[in-house]
Design a protein around this motif. Structure first.
Motif, PDB file in Angstrom:
ATOM      1  N   ALA A 100      39.721  31.432  54.174  1.00  8.64           N
ATOM      2  CA  ALA A 100      40.701  31.419  53.073  1.00  8.64           C
ATOM      3  C   ALA A 100      40.392  30.609  51.750  1.00  8.64           C
ATOM      4  CB  ALA A 100      41.995  30.517  53.416  1.00  8.64           C
ATOM      5  N   LEU A 101      40.794  31.540  50.723  1.00  7.86           N
ATOM      6  CA  LEU A 101      40.637  30.953  49.166  1.00  7.86           C
ATOM      7  C   LEU A 101      42.259  30.647  48.819  1.00  7.86           C
ATOM      8  CD1 LEU A 101      38.953  30.558  46.677  1.00  7.86           C
ATOM      9  CD2 LEU A 101      39.565  33.007  46.242  1.00  7.86           C
ATOM     10  N   ILE A 102      42.453  29.599  48.487  1.00  6.24           N
ATOM     11  CA  ILE A 102      43.763  29.042  48.057  1.00  6.24           C
ATOM     12  C   ILE A 102      43.700  28.437  46.715  1.00  6.24           C
ATOM     13  CG2 ILE A 102      46.033  27.573  48.748  1.00  6.24           C
ATOM     14  CD1 ILE A 102      44.636  27.998  51.789  1.00  6.24           C
ATOM     15  N   CYS A 103      44.577  29.060  45.688  1.00  4.86           N
ATOM     16  CA  CYS A 103      44.410  28.553  44.340  1.00  4.86           C
ATOM     17  C   CYS A 103      45.744  28.214  43.602  1.00  4.86           C
ATOM     18  CB  CYS A 103      43.889  29.655  43.580  1.00  4.86           C
ATOM     19  SG  CYS A 103      42.312  30.039  44.129  1.00  4.86           S
ATOM     20  N   GLU A 104      45.826  27.389  42.866  1.00  8.16           N
ATOM     21  CA  GLU A 104      46.981  26.794  42.193  1.00  8.16           C
ATOM     22  C   GLU A 104      46.636  26.394  40.930  1.00  8.16           C
ATOM     23  OE1 GLU A 104      49.179  22.508  42.541  1.00  8.16           O
ATOM     24  OE2 GLU A 104      48.267  22.969  43.944  1.00  8.16           O
ATOM     25  N   THR A 105      47.371  27.358  39.839  1.00 11.04           N
ATOM     26  CA  THR A 105      47.053  26.964  38.509  1.00 11.04           C
ATOM     27  C   THR A 105      47.846  25.906  38.061  1.00 11.04           C
ATOM     28  OG1 THR A 105      47.208  29.529  38.627  1.00 11.04           O
ATOM     29  CG2 THR A 105      47.315  28.422  36.302  1.00 11.04           C
ATOM     30  N   ILE A 106      47.304  25.307  37.054  1.00 13.75           N
ATOM     31  CA  ILE A 106      47.676  23.881  36.264  1.00 13.75           C
ATOM     32  C   ILE A 106      47.690  24.465  34.755  1.00 13.75           C
ATOM     33  CG2 ILE A 106      47.438  21.577  35.803  1.00 13.75           C
ATOM     34  CD1 ILE A 106      46.338  21.656  38.876  1.00 13.75           C
ATOM     35  N   ILE A 107      48.818  24.242  34.324  1.00 13.66           N
ATOM     36  CA  ILE A 107      48.732  24.352  32.738  1.00 13.66           C
ATOM     37  C   ILE A 107      48.698  23.029  32.015  1.00 13.66           C
ATOM     38  CG2 ILE A 107      50.039  25.368  30.800  1.00 13.66           C
ATOM     39  CD1 ILE A 107      51.279  27.274  33.026  1.00 13.66           C
ATOM     40  N   CYS A 108      47.794  22.837  31.350  1.00 13.80           N
ATOM     41  CA  CYS A 108      47.645  21.456  30.931  1.00 13.80           C
ATOM     42  C   CYS A 108      48.182  21.343  29.537  1.00 13.80           C
ATOM     43  CB  CYS A 108      46.153  21.080  30.636  1.00 13.80           C
ATOM     44  SG  CYS A 108      44.905  21.977  31.711  1.00 13.80           S
ATOM     45  N   GLU A 109      48.665  20.306  28.916  1.00 10.14           N
ATOM     46  CA  GLU A 109      49.450  20.354  27.552  1.00 10.14           C
ATOM     47  C   GLU A 109      50.030  21.576  27.341  1.00 10.14           C
ATOM     48  OE1 GLU A 109      45.826  19.554  25.180  1.00 10.14           O
ATOM     49  OE2 GLU A 109      45.045  18.577  26.826  1.00 10.14           O
ATOM     50  N   PRO A 110      51.189  21.667  28.041  1.00 10.27           N
ATOM     51  CA  PRO A 110      51.617  23.105  27.844  1.00 10.27           C
ATOM     52  C   PRO A 110      52.207  23.295  26.397  1.00 10.27           C
ATOM     53  CG  PRO A 110      53.038  21.865  29.418  1.00 10.27           C
ATOM     54  CD  PRO A 110      51.977  21.139  28.848  1.00 10.27           C
ATOM     55  N   PRO A 111      51.689  24.238  25.605  1.00 10.78           N
ATOM     56  CA  PRO A 111      52.528  24.761  24.231  1.00 10.78           C
ATOM     57  C   PRO A 111      54.245  24.988  24.683  1.00 10.78           C
ATOM     58  CG  PRO A 111      50.498  26.242  24.822  1.00 10.78           C
ATOM     59  CD  PRO A 111      51.007  25.556  26.263  1.00 10.78           C
ATOM     60  N   LEU A 112      54.769  24.863  23.542  1.00  9.32           N
ATOM     61  CA  LEU A 112      56.276  24.902  23.485  1.00  9.32           C
ATOM     62  C   LEU A 112      56.639  26.191  24.294  1.00  9.32           C
ATOM     63  CD1 LEU A 112      57.397  22.747  20.546  1.00  9.32           C
ATOM     64  CD2 LEU A 112      57.482  22.217  22.850  1.00  9.32           C
ATOM     65  N   ASN A 113      56.021  27.110  23.628  1.00 12.12           N
ATOM     66  CA  ASN A 113      56.110  28.568  23.993  1.00 12.12           C
ATOM     67  C   ASN A 113      55.109  29.257  25.229  1.00 12.12           C
ATOM     68  OD1 ASN A 113      58.546  29.021  22.463  1.00 12.12           O
ATOM     69  ND2 ASN A 113      57.108  29.187  20.874  1.00 12.12           N
ATOM     70  N   PRO A 114      55.647  29.548  26.289  1.00 15.07           N
ATOM     71  CA  PRO A 114      54.802  30.149  27.363  1.00 15.07           C
ATOM     72  C   PRO A 114      53.763  31.218  26.756  1.00 15.07           C
ATOM     73  CG  PRO A 114      57.020  30.239  28.242  1.00 15.07           C
ATOM     74  CD  PRO A 114      57.144  29.841  26.751  1.00 15.07           C
ATOM     75  N   GLN A 115      54.201  32.108  25.748  1.00 12.06           N
ATOM     76  CA  GLN A 115      53.441  33.050  25.226  1.00 12.06           C
ATOM     77  C   GLN A 115      52.388  32.646  24.601  1.00 12.06           C
ATOM     78  OE1 GLN A 115      56.574  32.755  24.765  1.00 12.06           O
ATOM     79  NE2 GLN A 115      57.366  33.408  22.914  1.00 12.06           N
ATOM     80  N   ASP A 116      52.280  31.205  24.158  1.00  6.50           N
ATOM     81  CA  ASP A 116      51.225  30.671  23.172  1.00  6.50           C
ATOM     82  C   ASP A 116      50.122  29.838  24.153  1.00  6.50           C
ATOM     83  OD1 ASP A 116      52.671  31.558  21.009  1.00  6.50           O
ATOM     84  OD2 ASP A 116      53.708  29.335  20.822  1.00  6.50           O
ATOM     85  N   ILE A 117      50.312  30.095  25.493  1.00  5.05           N
ATOM     86  CA  ILE A 117      49.383  29.551  26.565  1.00  5.05           C
ATOM     87  C   ILE A 117      47.988  30.279  26.197  1.00  5.05           C
ATOM     88  CG2 ILE A 117      48.580  28.998  28.744  1.00  5.05           C
ATOM     89  CD1 ILE A 117      51.773  28.826  29.423  1.00  5.05           C
ATOM     90  N   LYS A 118      46.902  29.483  26.017  1.00  5.58           N
ATOM     91  CA  LYS A 118      45.594  29.956  25.802  1.00  5.58           C
ATOM     92  C   LYS A 118      44.836  29.656  27.014  1.00  5.58           C
ATOM     93  CE  LYS A 118      45.643  30.802  20.988  1.00  5.58           C
ATOM     94  NZ  LYS A 118      46.913  30.698  20.989  1.00  5.58           N
ATOM     95  N   ARG A 119      43.688  30.280  27.183  1.00  5.35           N
ATOM     96  CA  ARG A 119      42.887  29.910  28.448  1.00  5.35           C
ATOM     97  C   ARG A 119      42.372  28.409  28.205  1.00  5.35           C
ATOM     98  NH1 ARG A 119      41.743  33.650  31.782  1.00  5.35           N
ATOM     99  NH2 ARG A 119      42.119  35.824  31.255  1.00  5.35           N
TER     100      ARG A 119
END
Ligand code: 16C
Length: 253
Positions: free
Chosen positions: A180-199
């Motif tokens: 099994a491969l189990i993955c959880e995404t973490i958003i570090c220092e999230p920008p205020l708008n979700p559409q501004d999230i960069k790699r």
């Protein structure tokens, strides 16, 4: 009316997905739930750290069944710049497999059970002096929403099954795998708008677990040596491949 169907999950846009059951649905459900429970069990007792490289840690437990090495393996890694969805997609999809898999002579899909579940037949590279191994397994990809705010968990399970289109043909030996491969995404220092999230704002916590029975006797020391070398090599190659493939693409949450 919904008779032989099951509501499996919520899709990425939170709408309910209703999927028809197939002959392996109950198996898939049971094994997915086992992995979700097993993933959070810690490795502080009985596990040996056999490899560490930066964020990558590979543990195994030495176990033999009837003289055959069946060591469970558990790896943890954190990968910058990719999501769990992306890692699982590249791991699950047939079209990318030969780009990153170094243990295979061939892979093919022998049945599509539903849009998220395929049966694969694979022939592995021969490791001298052991007999060549093949494998037949269902492979299932799934997205699990934990809460409104959190990123969903993505997972892929590969689990051995028998299949009329994949009879065991000596001298090839059928190995038995539960991976099994189990993955959880973490958003570090999230920008205020979700559409501004960069790699650069994302990273992914990956857990990879494998129970592999070689399906016949192989010298223990040789097998443990191959495993110690090949699992870290796989993790490194696979994760670098996904980073490379996704670098200039829009983020797939
Ligand atoms: O999870 C991985 N790959 C998936 C997609 O292919 C799938 C594979 C599951 C089977 C994993 C067992 C592989 C045994 C290969 C035996 C040949 C080794 C060839 C080495 C070439 C130099 O879920 C990634 C799998 C990464 C596997 C690393 C190798 C582990 C060795 C374990 C020893 C098994 C018995 C060897 C018998 C000779």
């Amino acid at each position: 009316t919904i008779t032989d169907a099951t509501i499996v999950s919520t899709s990425n846009d939170d709408s309910l997905v209703i999927k028809d059951k197939h002959r392996l649905s109950d198996d898939v459900e049971r094994i997915v739930q086992e992995h979700l429970k097993y993933v959070s069990e810690d490795v502080s007792h009985g596990w040996d750290l056999i490899h560490q490289d930066g964020e990558m840690k590979v543990y195994r437990r030495e176990v033999e069944e009837n003289g055959i090495v069946v060591d469970p393996l558990k790896c943890f890694h954190t990968i910058k710049g990719v999501t769990g969805h992306e890692l699982c997609q590249y791991f699950w999809e047939f079209q990318y497999r030969m780009d990153w898999e170094t243990t295979l002579d061939s892979t093919k899909i022998i049945e599509v059970l539903d849009p998220d579940t395929m049966v694969f037949f694979q022939v592995h590279k021969r490791v001298w002096p052991a007999a060549q191994r093949d494998s037949c397994f269902w492979s299932h990809i799934r997205c699990i929403s934990n809460s409104e705010e959190d990123q969903p968990t993505w997972l892929v399970v590969n689990y051995t099954t028998s299949h009329p289109l994949a009879p065991i043909k000596s001298p090839q030996v059928r190995l038995v795998a539960n991976v099994a491969l189990i993955c959880e995404t973490i958003i570090c220092e999230p920008p205020l708008n979700p559409q501004d999230i960069k790699r650069e704002n994302i990273q992914c916590k990956l857990t990879y677990v494998a129970f592999v029975n070689p399906g016949g006797w192989v010298p223990s020391a040789a097998l443990r040596g191959v495993a110690k070398r090949e699992y870290p090599r796989f993790l490194k190659r696979f994760t670098s491949y996904v980073i490379e493939q996704t670098r200039n693409k829009p983020i797939l949450f």
